[in-house]
Design a protein around this motif. Structure first.
Motif, PDB file in Angstrom:
ATOM      1  N   PRO A  65       0.847  -1.145  -0.078  1.00  0.00           N
ATOM      2  CA  PRO A  65      -0.129  -0.010   0.159  1.00  0.00           C
ATOM      3  C   PRO A  65       0.827   1.160  -0.062  1.00  0.00           C
ATOM      4  CG  PRO A  65      -0.686  -1.431   1.810  1.00  0.00           C
ATOM      5  CD  PRO A  65       0.550  -2.143   1.173  1.00  0.00           C
ATOM      6  N   LEU A  66       0.330   2.205  -0.591  1.00  0.00           N
ATOM      7  CA  LEU A  66       1.187   3.707  -0.538  1.00  0.00           C
ATOM      8  C   LEU A  66       0.869   4.365   0.827  1.00  0.00           C
ATOM      9  CD1 LEU A  66       2.614   5.573  -2.442  1.00  0.00           C
ATOM     10  CD2 LEU A  66       0.362   6.953  -2.594  1.00  0.00           C
ATOM     11  N   PRO A  67       2.184   4.504   1.346  1.00  0.00           N
ATOM     12  CA  PRO A  67       2.175   5.110   2.774  1.00  0.00           C
ATOM     13  C   PRO A  67       1.722   6.632   2.558  1.00  0.00           C
ATOM     14  CG  PRO A  67       4.390   4.648   2.146  1.00  0.00           C
ATOM     15  CD  PRO A  67       3.564   4.149   1.064  1.00  0.00           C
ATOM     16  N   ILE A  68       0.939   7.264   3.444  1.00  0.00           N
ATOM     17  CA  ILE A  68       0.908   8.687   3.713  1.00  0.00           C
ATOM     18  C   ILE A  68       0.789   9.032   5.070  1.00  0.00           C
ATOM     19  CG2 ILE A  68      -0.846  10.554   2.835  1.00  0.00           C
ATOM     20  CD1 ILE A  68      -2.273   8.849   0.861  1.00  0.00           C
ATOM     21  N   TYR A  69       1.776   9.808   5.177  1.00  0.00           N
ATOM     22  CA  TYR A  69       2.106  10.495   6.608  1.00  0.00           C
ATOM     23  C   TYR A  69       1.261  12.040   6.614  1.00  0.00           C
ATOM     24  CZ  TYR A  69       5.649   6.917   6.047  1.00  0.00           C
ATOM     25  OH  TYR A  69       6.559   5.740   5.959  1.00  0.00           O
ATOM     26  N   THR A  70       1.052  12.299   7.829  1.00  0.00           N
ATOM     27  CA  THR A  70       0.213  13.598   7.797  1.00  0.00           C
ATOM     28  C   THR A  70       0.890  14.606   9.009  1.00  0.00           C
ATOM     29  OG1 THR A  70      -1.396  12.687   9.488  1.00  0.00           O
ATOM     30  CG2 THR A  70      -1.874  12.505   6.911  1.00  0.00           C
ATOM     31  N   ALA A  71       0.691  15.876   8.761  1.00  0.00           N
ATOM     32  CA  ALA A  71       0.821  16.933   9.784  1.00  0.00           C
ATOM     33  C   ALA A  71       0.035  18.032   9.376  1.00  0.00           C
ATOM     34  CB  ALA A  71       2.280  17.335   9.683  1.00  0.00           C
ATOM     35  N   VAL A  72      -0.172  19.011  10.405  1.00  0.00           N
ATOM     36  CA  VAL A  72      -0.968  20.224  10.103  1.00  0.00           C
ATOM     37  C   VAL A  72       0.079  21.537  10.236  1.00  0.00           C
ATOM     38  CG1 VAL A  72      -3.037  19.546  10.551  1.00  0.00           C
ATOM     39  CG2 VAL A  72      -1.683  20.308  12.511  1.00  0.00           C
ATOM     40  N   LYS A  74      -5.228  25.890  10.980  1.00  0.00           N
ATOM     41  CA  LYS A  74      -4.600  24.667  10.434  1.00  0.00           C
ATOM     42  C   LYS A  74      -4.714  24.356   9.141  1.00  0.00           C
ATOM     43  CE  LYS A  74      -8.538  23.303  11.133  1.00  0.00           C
ATOM     44  NZ  LYS A  74      -9.639  24.100  11.541  1.00  0.00           N
ATOM     45  N   GLU A  75      -3.708  23.760   8.524  1.00  0.00           N
ATOM     46  CA  GLU A  75      -3.961  23.509   7.167  1.00  0.00           C
ATOM     47  C   GLU A  75      -3.195  22.022   7.044  1.00  0.00           C
ATOM     48  OE1 GLU A  75      -3.676  27.448   4.928  1.00  0.00           O
ATOM     49  OE2 GLU A  75      -1.641  26.903   5.523  1.00  0.00           O
ATOM     50  N   TRP A  76      -3.729  21.034   6.440  1.00  0.00           N
ATOM     51  CA  TRP A  76      -3.424  19.569   6.189  1.00  0.00           C
ATOM     52  C   TRP A  76      -2.240  19.593   5.299  1.00  0.00           C
ATOM     53  CZ3 TRP A  76      -5.927  16.993   9.689  1.00  0.00           C
ATOM     54  CH2 TRP A  76      -7.313  17.459  10.269  1.00  0.00           C
ATOM     55  N   VAL A  77      -1.229  18.968   5.826  1.00  0.00           N
ATOM     56  CA  VAL A  77       0.055  18.736   4.888  1.00  0.00           C
ATOM     57  C   VAL A  77       0.082  17.001   4.915  1.00  0.00           C
ATOM     58  CG1 VAL A  77       2.445  19.019   4.619  1.00  0.00           C
ATOM     59  CG2 VAL A  77       1.184  20.626   5.702  1.00  0.00           C
ATOM     60  N   GLU A  78       0.178  16.703   3.800  1.00  0.00           N
ATOM     61  CA  GLU A  78       0.566  15.025   3.359  1.00  0.00           C
ATOM     62  C   GLU A  78       1.769  14.902   3.162  1.00  0.00           C
ATOM     63  OE1 GLU A  78      -1.217  14.068  -0.828  1.00  0.00           O
ATOM     64  OE2 GLU A  78      -2.868  14.504   0.534  1.00  0.00           O
ATOM     65  N   PHE A  79       2.385  13.772   3.299  1.00  0.00           N
ATOM     66  CA  PHE A  79       3.724  13.251   3.013  1.00  0.00           C
ATOM     67  C   PHE A  79       3.625  11.911   2.248  1.00  0.00           C
ATOM     68  CE2 PHE A  79       4.393  16.067   6.258  1.00  0.00           C
ATOM     69  CZ  PHE A  79       5.326  16.700   6.084  1.00  0.00           C
ATOM     70  N   THR A  80       3.923  11.578   1.040  1.00  0.00           N
ATOM     71  CA  THR A  80       4.008  10.481   0.299  1.00  0.00           C
ATOM     72  C   THR A  80       5.528  10.139  -0.134  1.00  0.00           C
ATOM     73  OG1 THR A  80       3.837  10.990  -1.942  1.00  0.00           O
ATOM     74  CG2 THR A  80       1.813  10.520  -0.514  1.00  0.00           C
ATOM     75  N   PRO A  81       6.020   8.847  -0.384  1.00  0.00           N
ATOM     76  CA  PRO A  81       7.323   8.875  -0.628  1.00  0.00           C
ATOM     77  C   PRO A  81       7.899   9.731  -2.515  1.00  0.00           C
ATOM     78  CG  PRO A  81       6.472   6.793  -0.325  1.00  0.00           C
ATOM     79  CD  PRO A  81       5.347   7.847  -0.428  1.00  0.00           C
ATOM     80  N   GLU A 121      12.183  14.443  -2.035  1.00  0.00           N
ATOM     81  CA  GLU A 121      13.732  14.847  -1.947  1.00  0.00           C
ATOM     82  C   GLU A 121      13.776  16.207  -2.137  1.00  0.00           C
ATOM     83  OE1 GLU A 121      13.317  12.837  -6.018  1.00  0.00           O
ATOM     84  OE2 GLU A 121      12.144  12.741  -4.164  1.00  0.00           O
ATOM     85  N   ASP A 122      12.897  17.114  -2.242  1.00  0.00           N
ATOM     86  CA  ASP A 122      13.277  18.378  -2.197  1.00  0.00           C
ATOM     87  C   ASP A 122      12.560  19.358  -0.894  1.00  0.00           C
ATOM     88  OD1 ASP A 122      14.571  18.537  -4.692  1.00  0.00           O
ATOM     89  OD2 ASP A 122      12.897  18.919  -5.825  1.00  0.00           O
ATOM     90  N   PHE A 123      11.671  18.629  -0.229  1.00  0.00           N
ATOM     91  CA  PHE A 123      11.033  19.049   0.834  1.00  0.00           C
ATOM     92  C   PHE A 123      12.125  19.697   1.870  1.00  0.00           C
ATOM     93  CE2 PHE A 123       9.366  18.639   5.527  1.00  0.00           C
ATOM     94  CZ  PHE A 123       8.484  19.517   5.364  1.00  0.00           C
ATOM     95  N   GLY A 124      12.106  20.906   2.279  1.00  0.00           N
ATOM     96  CA  GLY A 124      13.114  21.479   3.162  1.00  0.00           C
ATOM     97  C   GLY A 124      13.968  22.378   2.357  1.00  0.00           C
ATOM     98  N   SER A 125      14.071  22.217   1.233  1.00  0.00           N
ATOM     99  CA  SER A 125      14.898  23.109   0.286  1.00  0.00           C
ATOM    100  C   SER A 125      14.276  24.548   0.122  1.00  0.00           C
ATOM    101  CB  SER A 125      14.977  22.601  -1.102  1.00  0.00           C
ATOM    102  OG  SER A 125      15.663  21.433  -1.015  1.00  0.00           O
TER     103      SER A 125
END
Length: 828
Positions: free
Chosen positions: A476-483, A495-502, A517-521
């Motif tokens: 399954p495709l993993p999806i991680y979450t934050a706000v 608050k605004e939903w943020v999603e992280f996938t590979p 790979e560009d997140f944080g740049s």
């Protein structure tokens, strides 16, 4: 270089890679993808005449106000303009005129702030009027009277005119919510001229500033012992049509605060031509501006990226046969008959990490794990997920090895994580992140502590590495979450939903994503400016589970279930105000509003209530974007429009230097929001709850939120009896809400497990002790803040979570059958 309005080949290539459909030319001349457009859009000349104010109340005790007006239009200029101050006058007259070049496709909201000038103390801010320029009609002049206080009859009189402006239209890229404007790269070079005699030359320092550019300020220093020297160019990236200026301080002058002449308005520099800015006997100062290519390094769009769409096609090859086997179907499932099944988890520290292993083991034994397309998590479950996805084929194997490895780390002594050796390692890693250009915090340290708690030594795994685990659709495709949150606002207010996938990280509300790979740049106007090495996943785990980001309001909310009591202290005082004349109503215009600043006591209390102990901050990849004029009419934005600032475009996330990311549990302890994105078309959700305390609270909050947002979600109808004594599983088929997914809710409770060691197998007298799992009692070993379990406690929690899945096989199969039947009926 392409001319404005022409589509560059690079943009076609870039967009096709990022996955927003096929580029095509519209009949009206706009080039677009399915959701992202590249178009030529006119700029207008906005003339603002600040005329006068009336009946301004006295701000000082001993004298009348010394009034002046500040004008702030951030979409058109990086500079705040202001009128002169009129001393000791409650009816000041200014009659001063200001000019702005505005982009017609952008939401331009003018902020007119009235101040009382003070010599000794900070100027008193009396009020601010927010006026939407979209109210104005092209070619007309209007004089507006803003009624700021009806009782005191305070008003501000301002004249407006909107006219066409000479010059070509501007090329913009937009998805209907965000707008990326034309940017240029300015090169500034200093050349020291040849001397007749060799002699030691002192160092010469030049300081350059382009306010609002990505770089801001840069220095050039010429060497000391050269007869001739030429500097490397200083570069500035800036929005071409935002009235930018180059300010220069020459050698021998004092360093800023205010840079000295010469200065130049940059829009006057012809593209591609080298020009002399200043020249004397000792040096020459040269500038050259080039238009940047019309392509973005972010993905603007609301559809799924190409990589995820490709994954879905490949995952179908696992899901369809698995469903056929599980449901014992006679015929193969066709593509349109195959439901999208998702496993959704909640947070809960080490309890959720441990229980998720058991739940997944149960689903695997039922062959349901191969039926799942998505797996989402937050907080503690992200630790389990990131461990599993190190193995490219984890769901195709028995999970005993992973469960055993996790047991080793859950039961080991944790004191070593605070040893001198580890503390030195933490300091070294934090210093390295700082050198890379990141803003470090205690959350980064927490991520490193997590690494030591859950692994042996340094873990080099990164989010993008997990692409190997999904590139063939094998898991399954993993999806991680934050706000994403804001300073000085409670989580309920912003608050605004943020999603992280590979594949990518993004905010669905704005339809903007970057590669994992560009997140944080560092980005500017959608262009990658500075590549920063991708974070190791332990730092993301620290952010996804940032339990140190709590504030006083969150603690109050836990105990009283509402922040309403404090809203009078923590919300801005905003009022809709009357204006004369009444302008013709337009669909996308904003109401004119008045902001009244809070007093010192309210401001101090608000700070105490809303400030968070610590927060994870990452470079904002929305930086520089502007908000589209019709953004509030965009169906995608409206779905997630839930903050007090959504109608204040100047204050939304694109204006922030950093994203401020916290654990999703600080709003709702759920990772379900990415699954409710219509483009994912999720048909069945297995809701695995690992919350402490109330097992139904997060689900109730989700139902309430979805109802308010107009998001399709099944109605959760639990009797009072059920709420007092929950069962192991509930099926909510969403029949009363057409289009809603089928929901299977698994609260983490110990019910029949007390008497049964496996479905249908009663415990013997000697085995009854193994069924006593105290999940939430005062002496429970499974507290959210517990970081170490005994082997017995660990094993019992894994077994309980697995049993609760296996014991409800019939309900799981019923949910899957319902989804298949609906897919077939929908096709008919």
């Amino acid at each position: 270089m392409e001319q404005d309005g022409c589509l560059s080949q690079e943009l076609i290539t870039q967009t096709s890679q990022l996955g927003d459909g096929t580029m095509q030319l519209n009949p009206d001349g706009e080039q677009c993808t399915s959701l992202t457009k590249i178009e030529s859009s006119l700029c207008y000349l906005l003339t603002i005449r600040v005329i006068r104010a009336r009946n301004i109340h006295q701000a000082d005790v001993l004298s009348q106000t010394d009034c002046y007006v500040s004008l702030w239009l951030p979409t058109a200029s990086t500079v705040k303009f202001q009128t002169k101050a009129i001393k000791n006058c409650k009816d000041p007259v200014w009659n001063e005129t200001f000019y702005f070049r505005i982009q017609s496709r952008v939401k331009n909201v003018l902020e007119l702030a009235l101040y009382d000038k003070d010599i000794v103390t900070q100027d008193d801010h009396l009020f601010t009027v927010y006026f939407d320029i979209a109210k104005l009609s092209l070619g007309e002049e209007v004089f507006m009277h803003f009624k700021c206080d009806s009782q005191r009859q305070e008003e501000l009189e301002v004249g407006f005119a909107l006219d066409n402006i000479s010059g070509p239209p501007e090329t913009i890229i937009t998805n209907g919510v965000l707008v990326s404007r034309k940017i240029c790269c300015l090169e500034v070079q200093v050349v020291e001229k040849k001397k007749k005699e060799k002699k030691s030359l002192s160092k010469k320092e030049f300081f350059f500033k382009v306010q609002g550019s990505y770089e801001g300020t840069q220095d050039i220093t010429l060497g000391s012992d050269l007869v001739f020297s030429s500097s490397s160019p200083a570069k500035f990236h800036y929005a071409r049509y935002k009235q930018p200026t180059l300010d220069v301080m020459l050698p021998g002058k004092k360093r800023p605060p205010s840079l000295c002449s010469p200065n130049m308005e940059l829009h006057s520099i012809p593209s591609g031509e080298k020009m002399v800015l200043a020249e004397d006997k000792g040096f020459g100062l040269y500038v050259k501006a080039e238009d940047c290519p019309d392509y973005l390094d972010v993905r603007l769009g609301f559809d799924l990226c190409m990589q995820e769409q490709d994954f879905l096609r490949k995952r179908q090859n696992y899901v369809a046969p698995a469903l056929k086997k599980v449901l014992q179907l006679e015929h193969d499932l066709l593509d349109h008959e195959t439901p999208v099944v998702a496993i959704m988890t909640t947070g809960g520290g080490m309890r959720s990490l441990t229980a998720l292993y058991g739940s997944l083991q149960g689903l695997r034994k039922l062959n349901v794990l191969d039926c799942a397309t998505y797996l989402t998590g937050l907080s503690g479950t992200t630790w389990t997920m990131s461990n599993l996805y190190r193995d490219a084929d984890w769901s195709q194997k028995d999970l005993d090895k992973q469960i055993s490895e996790a047991r080793k780390h859950m039961t080991k002594c944790k004191i070593n994580s605070l040893s001198l050796e580890y503390l030195k390692y933490y300091k070294k890693q934090l210093c390295q992140r700082k050198r890379e250009g990141r803003k470090t915090s205690f959350i980064d340290l927490w991520g490193l502590v997590l690494e030591s708690l859950l692994h042996d030594g340094k873990d080099n795994h990164r989010l993008s590495d997990q692409q190997r685990a999904v590139d063939c659709g094998q898991n399954p495709l993993p999806i991680y979450t934050a706000v994403n949150v804001k300073n000085n606002y409670s989580t309920l207010d912003f608050k605004e939903w943020v999603e992280f996938t590979p594949y990518e990280v993004g905010l669905q509300k704005y339809g903007v994503f970057v590669r994992a790979e560009d997140f944080g740049s560092e980005f500017f106007m959608g262009r990658l400016m500075k590549k920063v090495p991708e974070s190791r996943i332990c730092f993301l785990e620290g952010m996804w589970s940032s339990l140190f980001s709590l504030n006083v309001l969150y603690i109050w909310n836990l105990s009283h279930s509402s922040e309403d009591f404090w809203h009078r202290w923590t919300r801005d005082q905003i009022d809709n105000i009357e204006e004369e004349p009444l302008l013709p109503l337009k669909l996308h215009e904003l109401q004119t509003r008045l902001f009244t600043p809070a007093g010192p006591l309210s401001s101090a209390l608000r700070s105490v209530l809303t400030d968070r102990l610590c927060i994870a901050q990452e470079h904002n990849f929305l930086k520089g974007f502007q908000i589209h004029n019709d953004y509030l009419e965009n169906t995608h934005f409206r779905r997630w429009k839930d903050t007090v600032l959504d109608t204040f475009p100047n204050q939304l996330t694109q204006s922030d230097e950093f994203l401020s990311l916290v654990d999703t549990g600080f709003f709702i302890n759920t990772s379900i929001m990415p699954l409710l994105k219509p483009e994912r078309k999720v048909d069945v959700i297995l809701h695995l709850n690992y919350s402490a305390g109330s097992q139904i609270q997060a689900l109730d909050q989700t139902c309430k939120y979805c109802s308010e947002q107009g998001i399709l979600f099944p109605r959760v109808d639990l009797s009072e009896e059920d709420r007092k004594k929950l069962k192991e599983c509930y099926l909510f088929d969403g029949g009363e809400t057409p289009g809603a997914p089928v929901l299977l809710f698994f609260p983490l409770i110990n019910d029949t497990f007390q008497k049964y060691k496996a479905p249908g197998q009663k415990r013997s007298e000697s085995e009854m002790e193994d069924g006593k799992v105290d999940l939430y009692g005062c002496c429970s070993p499974y507290s959210t803040y517990s970081i170490q379990y005994t082997e017995k406690a660990y094993d019992r929690l894994v077994q309980l979570a697995e049993y609760n899945i296996l014991n409800n096989k019939d309900l799981i199969l019923q949910a899957l059958r319902t989804a298949v039947a609906r897919k077939r009926q929908l096709k008919k």
